[in-house]
Write a protein that holds these residues in place. Sequence first.
Motif: not given
Length: 506
Positions: A25-27, A46, A50, A105, A107, A125-129
């Motif tokens: 996963s990219t997340d 990932a 990040l 992030l 999350t 579950v975290s993503r770069d925003v």
Amino acid sequence: MQPIEQELKSCLEEADRYRLLAEQSTDMISRHTPTSDWTFIDVNPAIERLLGYTPDEIIGTPGYDLFHPDDADNLKKRAESVRYRRGMYTNVYRFQHRDGHYIWLETTSRTIRNDDGHPMEIICVSRDVTERELAQQATRRLARVVEASSDLILFCNHRTLQLTYMNESAYRTFGAERENLAVFYLDQLFPKAVLHELVEPALQHAALYGTWYGSIPLYPAGNPGRIAEIREIIAHRNRAENMRVEYYSIIARDITLKRQAEEKSKRQQLEMAHMSRLLSVGEMATELAHEVNQPLATIINYCNGTFRRLDEGQITEIEQVTRAMELISTQAKRASEIIKRMRRFVRHTEFQRIRFPINETCEEVTRFLNQEATDHNIRFEFELDPQNPEIEADRLQIEQVLLNLIRNAIEAYSGSDISPRPVRISTRIEGQRLLVTVADQGPGISDEQMQSLFEPFSTSKENGLGMGLSISHTIIESHCGRLWAESDGQSGTRFHFQLPLRGMHD
């Protein structure tokens, strides 16, 4: 294979699939202790992309320590950045990168509980925003600037011409309130003639070329007395729909105070100009009285002569009386014209922009100064443009400027033995402007005098107030023109002023 062993194998395979999904996963998928320090229990690879950490480096690290100080207690405070839905929290916050800087992030977290309801761990579950958040911050800052702007900023639907947004300045100028929302359309703000002749062509120009600049007057019906003007229209296109215009941004400005100041300044200028004309006539009182006295004296002589001839019986036919009356009438008209010219020059009028030929005006002013020129042995010379150019201006004020300049040229010869004494008045078209020059051959103006020539109360005359050139300078500038002087301080002076030709003024 026994059923139990087969079931176990299936569970292991499923677990491997989930782990494979997590690792690919990219997340960033992470597990944390349910304590306040939010320690990392496990994390997928990932995290290195990040946050710069490897999983081994971050496991066992309190996540709370990596929060930005301003965002660490978002969940506890239920900050605006936190959303809750169906047992899951979504939080937007800043988290420290391994290099020391912070990234944004987003999350989504869920607490895993045992059968007794006690928390066991937290799954995140975290993503770069970062890019999205920085763009939103820029948008929010821009929105605050737009809302706080003193200019009127309006968003307009390109099809319906409905105003979909107005900033605070627009509401204030239109006399409307945000609490009582009103729907505005462009055709409600302008008379039909202005809408069709000015507004619609401006929108079409913006649609074709992206922007339009100009000036369209706007008089808000809901706030009488206010005056605004549209200065810019920007067409915004939808890149997903063949670059069609989606809406217009209309930028306007409330110019009420500016117009009031201009009107006040104009009134003051008119008062000063009127006072200057009165002073000029006062200075010319002797010459004007002498000029009026000449036709009056001639009338008296004709009357006395006619009476004497009647008494002596020398007049025997009506034609002889008629001839005498014609001569008397001619002189009376001459005196009347002198007085009319004087009254017209000193009357108090409002600013009136009219079309008139400049050559005739120059000749008219010299006729007004005829007696003064005669008394000072002045000879007027004309070099007038044969095209007889016309300008649009306040004729009385332009006459006043010419009078001031020609009288200065006459007075330039005072105290000198120069002969002859010409004053040359010339007019010439230069492109889209008219150049008028008044020149003399007197001793000229020194460099020191030239520095303050157009300043109020600056004069070399013994009894002068020093307002003539200052007022003339103001008059020409108010007509979108320019007034200046040239002199070598020895062999004469040339005063020039330029004005837009008829229809060429802004």
